[in-house]
Write a protein that holds these residues in place. Structure first.
Motif, PDB file in Angstrom:
ATOM      1  N   ASP A  22       0.833  -1.210   0.000  1.00 52.85           N
ATOM      2  CA  ASP A  22       0.000   0.000   0.000  1.00 52.85           C
ATOM      3  C   ASP A  22       0.866   1.258   0.000  1.00 52.85           C
ATOM      4  OD1 ASP A  22      -2.358  -1.418  -0.026  1.00 52.85           O
ATOM      5  OD2 ASP A  22      -2.661  -1.334   2.155  1.00 52.85           O
ATOM      6  N   TYR A  23       1.939   1.222   0.785  1.00 51.75           N
ATOM      7  CA  TYR A  23       2.821   2.386   0.864  1.00 51.75           C
ATOM      8  C   TYR A  23       3.494   2.641  -0.482  1.00 51.75           C
ATOM      9  CZ  TYR A  23       6.398   5.619   2.408  1.00 51.75           C
ATOM     10  OH  TYR A  23       7.203   6.720   2.531  1.00 51.75           O
ATOM     11  N   ILE A  24       3.997   1.591  -1.097  1.00 48.49           N
ATOM     12  CA  ILE A  24       4.697   1.739  -2.376  1.00 48.49           C
ATOM     13  C   ILE A  24       3.749   2.220  -3.470  1.00 48.49           C
ATOM     14  CG2 ILE A  24       5.841   0.436  -4.222  1.00 48.49           C
ATOM     15  CD1 ILE A  24       7.160  -1.231  -1.985  1.00 48.49           C
ATOM     16  N   LEU A  25       2.527   1.716  -3.464  1.00 46.32           N
ATOM     17  CA  LEU A  25       1.553   2.152  -4.470  1.00 46.32           C
ATOM     18  C   LEU A  25       1.153   3.617  -4.264  1.00 46.32           C
ATOM     19  CD1 LEU A  25      -0.778  -0.988  -4.613  1.00 46.32           C
ATOM     20  CD2 LEU A  25       0.921  -0.275  -6.313  1.00 46.32           C
ATOM     21  N   LYS A  26       1.120   4.038  -3.004  1.00 44.24           N
ATOM     22  CA  LYS A  26       0.717   5.414  -2.715  1.00 44.24           C
ATOM     23  C   LYS A  26       1.862   6.399  -2.909  1.00 44.24           C
ATOM     24  CE  LYS A  26      -1.782   8.126   0.758  1.00 44.24           C
ATOM     25  NZ  LYS A  26      -2.387   8.117   2.117  1.00 44.24           N
ATOM     26  N   TYR A  27       3.080   5.981  -2.539  1.00 50.94           N
ATOM     27  CA  TYR A  27       4.240   6.863  -2.635  1.00 50.94           C
ATOM     28  C   TYR A  27       5.354   6.193  -3.440  1.00 50.94           C
ATOM     29  CZ  TYR A  27       1.805   8.944   1.362  1.00 50.94           C
ATOM     30  OH  TYR A  27       0.868   9.496   2.195  1.00 50.94           O
ATOM     31  N   PRO A  28       5.147   5.933  -4.705  1.00 50.58           N
ATOM     32  CA  PRO A  28       6.121   5.164  -5.496  1.00 50.58           C
ATOM     33  C   PRO A  28       7.495   5.810  -5.605  1.00 50.58           C
ATOM     34  CG  PRO A  28       4.475   6.176  -6.913  1.00 50.58           C
ATOM     35  CD  PRO A  28       3.977   6.349  -5.514  1.00 50.58           C
ATOM     36  N   TYR A  29       7.548   7.146  -5.568  1.00 49.25           N
ATOM     37  CA  TYR A  29       8.839   7.792  -5.768  1.00 49.25           C
ATOM     38  C   TYR A  29       9.713   7.800  -4.514  1.00 49.25           C
ATOM     39  CZ  TYR A  29       7.381   9.053 -10.402  1.00 49.25           C
ATOM     40  OH  TYR A  29       6.973   8.990 -11.710  1.00 49.25           O
ATOM     41  N   ASP A  30       9.160   7.359  -3.397  1.00 46.32           N
ATOM     42  CA  ASP A  30       9.994   7.214  -2.207  1.00 46.32           C
ATOM     43  C   ASP A  30      11.100   6.184  -2.429  1.00 46.32           C
ATOM     44  OD1 ASP A  30       8.297   8.980  -1.050  1.00 46.32           O
ATOM     45  OD2 ASP A  30       7.836   7.763   0.701  1.00 46.32           O
ATOM     46  N   LEU A  31      10.850   5.230  -3.315  1.00 49.33           N
ATOM     47  CA  LEU A  31      11.828   4.174  -3.562  1.00 49.33           C
ATOM     48  C   LEU A  31      13.088   4.705  -4.224  1.00 49.33           C
ATOM     49  CD1 LEU A  31       9.423   2.341  -2.809  1.00 49.33           C
ATOM     50  CD2 LEU A  31      10.241   0.732  -4.519  1.00 49.33           C
ATOM     51  N   GLN A  32      13.042   5.935  -4.743  1.00 44.18           N
ATOM     52  CA  GLN A  32      14.233   6.529  -5.340  1.00 44.18           C
ATOM     53  C   GLN A  32      15.326   6.741  -4.305  1.00 44.18           C
ATOM     54  OE1 GLN A  32      12.579  10.073  -7.072  1.00 44.18           O
ATOM     55  NE2 GLN A  32      12.169   9.102  -9.028  1.00 44.18           N
ATOM     56  N   ARG A  33      14.915   6.836  -3.026  1.00 48.47           N
ATOM     57  CA  ARG A  33      15.919   7.142  -2.003  1.00 48.47           C
ATOM     58  C   ARG A  33      15.852   6.249  -0.767  1.00 48.47           C
ATOM     59  NH1 ARG A  33      14.237  12.784  -2.419  1.00 48.47           N
ATOM     60  NH2 ARG A  33      13.135  11.911  -4.178  1.00 48.47           N
ATOM     61  N   TYR A  34      14.817   5.430  -0.642  1.00 53.24           N
ATOM     62  CA  TYR A  34      14.644   4.612   0.554  1.00 53.24           C
ATOM     63  C   TYR A  34      15.253   3.226   0.396  1.00 53.24           C
ATOM     64  CZ  TYR A  34      11.427   7.725   3.068  1.00 53.24           C
ATOM     65  OH  TYR A  34      10.876   8.760   3.773  1.00 53.24           O
ATOM     66  N   ASN A  35      16.046   2.791   1.383  1.00 55.11           N
ATOM     67  CA  ASN A  35      16.504   1.408   1.407  1.00 55.11           C
ATOM     68  C   ASN A  35      15.456   0.551   2.120  1.00 55.11           C
ATOM     69  OD1 ASN A  35      16.859   1.801   4.181  1.00 55.11           O
ATOM     70  ND2 ASN A  35      19.067   2.159   3.998  1.00 55.11           N
TER      71      ASN A  35
END
Length: 261
Positions: A22-35
């Motif tokens: 749910d988090y990834i679908l809602k905030y997909p661009y967080d993965l650009q910087r989150y480990n």
């Protein structure tokens, strides 16, 4: 498409894995910087839940999943919601300023500024990218002639935690309110050190352990495709606190001048 695959898998996921999805679908661009650790802390799940989620999608681990996900275009419906204009970056930060103006609790700012103004010393903590915000806050306090030191090295952090005492103030900058600070906070509270958390995570588990929480808006949750820097929102909060302290200093000077007349 990977984004669609995650949506289709939602009913098959465990509670923890569902939080990650749910988090990834809602905030997909967080993965650009989150480990993986940052994702786990933000979702309030274990790192193993993040890894299991990646395995169910057919990846060997988080790194493989992250690389594949951020290299895929988002669905058109997501792009249509971006609302990007020629000055899209400025628009996003304008919204952050408006959000801070609407949601900032002035009584918390006043309480924190009073703490720092009357502290024996103020130590600012920040790990990784948040360390830059800790350094900036310490620099701004020093310009006001307030004794302050910034710490971003974990070994030095451990030493500072052990010597801080009653009358000192610790200000922690953490985007996700990561639990890695918990043991430090508990030791500082045992020593009666006042602890302030500046974070972008309203649900951080650290909130209940500190004296004050200052919540910042986050630009990276805007859904934009821009590679935004969340530290800018921390800098805005720093200026708010510094101005509150400066106002109190000027008030005190004026009072002393009036008493001298």
């Amino acid at each position: 498409m990977l984004y669609q695959k995650i949506e289709n898998m939602l009913p098959e996921l465990s509670k923890g894995e569902r939080k990650v999805a749910d988090y990834i679908l809602k905030y997909p661009y967080d993965l650009q910087r989150y480990n993986s650790d940052a994702v786990a802390q933000t979702c309030n799940v274990s790192r193993s839940a993040v890894i299991r989620f990646c395995h169910k999608l057919g990846f060997t681990g988080y790194s493989d999943f992250r690389k594949a996900f951020i290299n895929e275009p988002l669905p058109k419906k997501q792009k249509a919601e971006d609302g990007e204009t020629e000055n899209g970056v400025l628009d996003i930060y304008r919204r952050c300023i408006m959000e801070m103006d609407q949601n900032l609790k002035q009584e918390e700012v006043d309480a924190v500024s009073d703490l720092i103004l009357h502290a024996n010393r103020t130590v600012t903590f920040g790990m990784l990218h948040s360390g830059m915000s800790a350094e900036q806050f310490s620099f701004r306090l020093n310009r006001l002639k307030i004794d302050s030191h910034a710490v971003s090295d974990q070994t030095i952090m451990e030493n500072y935690v052990s010597i801080l005492k009653q009358g000192d103030v610790a200000v922690i900058f953490s985007i996700t309110g990561q639990m890695g600070y918990l043991d430090y906070i508990k030791e500082m509270r045992r020593n009666r050190t006042s602890v302030v958390l500046v974070t972008m995570n309203p649900a951080s588990s650290l909130n209940k352990y500190v004296d004050h929480v200052l919540l910042c808006p986050t630009a990276i949750h805007s859904g934009s495709s821009y590679l935004l820097d969340e530290a800018i929102c921390f800098y805005l909060m720093i200026e708010v606190i510094v101005e509150a302290i400066n106002h109190k200093i000027n008030e005190r000077k004026q009072l002393l001048q009036e008493e001298a007349l």
